[in-house]
Design an enzyme around this catalytic site. Structure first.
Site, PDB file in Angstrom:
ATOM      1  N   HIS A  68      24.015  36.633  29.280  1.00 14.62           N
ATOM      2  CA  HIS A  68      23.599  37.141  30.688  1.00 14.62           C
ATOM      3  C   HIS A  68      22.672  38.042  30.663  1.00 14.62           C
ATOM      4  O   HIS A  68      23.024  39.210  30.604  1.00 14.62           O
ATOM      5  CB  HIS A  68      24.831  37.388  31.641  1.00 14.62           C
ATOM      6  CG  HIS A  68      25.622  36.082  31.579  1.00 14.62           C
ATOM      7  ND1 HIS A  68      25.656  35.061  32.441  1.00 14.62           N
ATOM      8  CD2 HIS A  68      26.784  35.740  30.825  1.00 14.62           C
ATOM      9  CE1 HIS A  68      26.671  34.114  32.327  1.00 14.62           C
ATOM     10  NE2 HIS A  68      27.316  34.659  31.653  1.00 14.62           N
ATOM     11  N   GLY A  69      21.388  37.798  30.842  1.00 16.55           N
ATOM     12  CA  GLY A  69      20.369  38.817  31.289  1.00 16.55           C
ATOM     13  C   GLY A  69      19.867  39.592  30.200  1.00 16.55           C
ATOM     14  O   GLY A  69      20.337  39.571  28.950  1.00 16.55           O
ATOM     15  N   ASN A  74      25.834  40.364  28.436  1.00 18.79           N
ATOM     16  CA  ASN A  74      27.253  40.305  27.960  1.00 18.79           C
ATOM     17  C   ASN A  74      27.293  38.954  27.224  1.00 18.79           C
ATOM     18  O   ASN A  74      27.211  37.910  27.812  1.00 18.79           O
ATOM     19  CB  ASN A  74      28.208  40.201  29.302  1.00 18.79           C
ATOM     20  CG  ASN A  74      27.830  41.357  30.096  1.00 18.79           C
ATOM     21  OD1 ASN A  74      27.807  42.727  29.603  1.00 18.79           O
ATOM     22  ND2 ASN A  74      27.829  41.231  31.355  1.00 18.79           N
ATOM     23  N   ASP A 185      32.481  36.931  40.617  1.00 19.71           N
ATOM     24  CA  ASP A 185      31.561  35.681  40.434  1.00 19.71           C
ATOM     25  C   ASP A 185      32.162  34.505  40.176  1.00 19.71           C
ATOM     26  O   ASP A 185      31.858  33.831  39.300  1.00 19.71           O
ATOM     27  CB  ASP A 185      30.569  36.103  39.533  1.00 19.71           C
ATOM     28  CG  ASP A 185      29.284  35.386  39.798  1.00 19.71           C
ATOM     29  OD1 ASP A 185      29.082  34.594  40.893  1.00 19.71           O
ATOM     30  OD2 ASP A 185      28.208  35.392  39.096  1.00 19.71           O
TER      31      ASP A 185
END
Length: 497
Positions: A68-69, A74, A185
């Site tokens: 993620h990103g 992560n 989320d």
């Protein structure tokens, strides 16, 4: 986005804090499952960094199952422990994600006390130096997002969708009963399928400081209203997010709640239902699921039901309860995902959106024309004899002229006039106005238009790519990258068809 992370059952470690499965129907969600489940979970433990390095081949990129990103990555790895054939999922946090060692250990140990067959359970953690890692069961059979939105051979069957809804509600009820009512989320990527294709809720969403109510990152269009007002989430916020998943299950699409509620209020819930399910469930069942979803999506938190009440409502809808999940999904085993292969190289338009190259996006949108909502254009041409339709078409033409001339303010004005006329929806008009908003640094408005383009033309990957561009502008990199991957999967699927 699409991560599978949990594993096959683990043998008992022999300690008294292990939990044994019981027969179906048990009210104890720690043990909900089949009578044949005679195995136990191991105790939560702290792992050595070397153990996890060996298990993941030195955190090899070949073992990455999700990430993620870039600013706060992560990454989740698949691994195998040295003491057997047990598969694990190892989530490795950015160095700055958990600066407080004690807080990380306390959070992990608390979540690690949970044990339920409705969860992909947290088995342990590692906290050495600046390393922060979580260890969970590894789920081999993909995510709900994969089976619901990106299926290749057949859509998810109605009884299985109802089972997913119930099992997820049971997971939330269990967590709430253990004092972990907040979840970070909640979405279709957080619901995983185990070796028997039973849906499980990822334990990872119970982490990341979610207890303080401040950590809640998601697409703004799907965010609970109270978070938008106060920046905090409460237990009822998770029920709202659960309501959005019910919409996903009903429609087979990721529909913004505001749009869905408008259709529900107008009693057009049939427009929400997945066309692939036509004839496979009764109108009464569909109407009841819509009713439950609309209750979960109430604007005022106090008007939403509890997880326990949702479980009771969904239990009454269950179909083919005696059929195993594996059989309902009509598979002997699921093939390895092709997601990575399909998204290794982005299309030129997707690449432009990932770079936020607005000039390139403008050029490609202009060249693409209106081919992706051709039916709407043809219908307009056929019905041009009415003055209202003629005015609408003229407004759109003025918008197109301004768009070509890069007069983005003028294009916004003309396209808005066309949209407000309400005569005929056009995904391309929404897409073009989206770019105009981006050119004017109005990212929130751009995101709204990109989502409307998706609603108007659900199979148009361009709409997803533009959502990614808007999310990048808003600083929501995790969600933007998930949207890029969704768009790539949709584009690859359309090419195969």
């Amino acid at each position: 986005m699409g991560a599978c992370y949990s594993c096959s059952w683990f043998p008992s470690c022999g300690c008294r804090c292990c939990f044994k499965s019981k027969i179906p129907g048990s009210s104890d969600l720690e043990n909900q499952g089949g009578e044949s489940d005679k195995l136990k979970w191991p105790c939560f433990r702290e792992y050595k960094l070397d153990e996890l390095k060996n298990a993941t081949d030195g955190f090899s990129v070949e073992n990455v199952v999700s990430e993620h990103g870039e600013k706060a990555p992560n990454v989740v790895y698949k691994g195998k422990l040295a003491d057997g054939d047990r598969l694990i999922a190892v989530k490795r946090f950015n160095k700055s994600a958990w600066p407080d060692t004690r807080q990380f250990l306390d959070e992990a140990k608390t979540v690690g006390q949970l044990r339920s067959q409705r969860l992909a359970n947290l088995l342990g953690c590692c906290c050495e130096g600046e390393e922060r890692l979580l260890v969970a069961e590894f789920m081999p059979n993909e995510t709900l997002s994969k089976h619901l939105f990106h299926w290749e051979s057949q859509p998810l069957k109605w009884p299985m969708r109802l089972r997913v809804a119930l099992y997820l509600a049971q997971a939330l009820e269990y967590c709430s009963s253990k004092g972990r009512s907040l979840y970070h989320d909640l979405n279709a990527y957080r619901i995983l399928f185990d070796q028997d294709c039973n849906p499980r809720l990822s334990c990872f969403g119970l982490m990341k400081n979610s207890r303080d109510g401040k950590s809640y990152s998601t697409n703004l269009a799907f965010t609970p209203p109270e978070y938008m007002k106060t920046g905090r989430v409460i237990a009822e916020s998770i029920i709202y997010s659960f309501g959005t998943i019910l919409l996903d299950l009903l429609s087979g699409k990721h529909i913004p709640p505001s749009h869905a509620l408008d259709l529900i209020r107008e009693k057009n819930f049939q427009m929400l239902t997945d066309s692939c399910l036509e004839g496979h469930f009764s109108n009464d069942d569909g109407a009841e699921l819509v009713k439950i979803a609309s209750r979960c999506l109430q604007y005022e938190p106090r008007e939403r039901p509890t997880a326990k009440a949702v479980v009771a409502s969904l239990a009454a809808l269950q179909k083919q309860t005696e059929v195993p999940s594996l059989a309902l999904m009509a598979i002997d085993h699921l093939p390895p995902t092709e997601d990575a292969k399909e998204t290794d190289s982005l299309s030129p338009f997707a690449e432009a959106c990932s770079r936020m190259d607005l000039t390139a996006i403008h050029e490609m949108l202009e060249k693409a024309g209106y081919k992706d909502d051709e039916g709407a254009t043809n219908e307009l041409s056929f019905q041009m004899w009415t003055s209202q339709l003629q005015d609408a078409l003229n407004g759109r033409k003025r918008g197109d002229t301004a768009f070509r001339a890069k007069d983005f303010n003028g294009a916004i004005e003309s396209y808005t006039s066309y949209i407000e006329n309400g005569t005929m929806g056009s995904a391309t008009v929404y897409a073009r106005r989206c770019l105009c908003y981006l050119m004017n640094n109005k990212a929130q408005e751009a995101l709204g238009d990109a989502m409307q383009a998706q609603v108007t033309s659900p199979d148009w990957s361009t709409a997803l790519y533009l959502q990614a561009a808007a999310l990048f502008t808003l600083g929501m990199e995790n969600d933007a990258r998930e949207m890029l991957k969704d768009g790539s999967l949709m584009e690859a699927k359309s090419k195969r068809n």
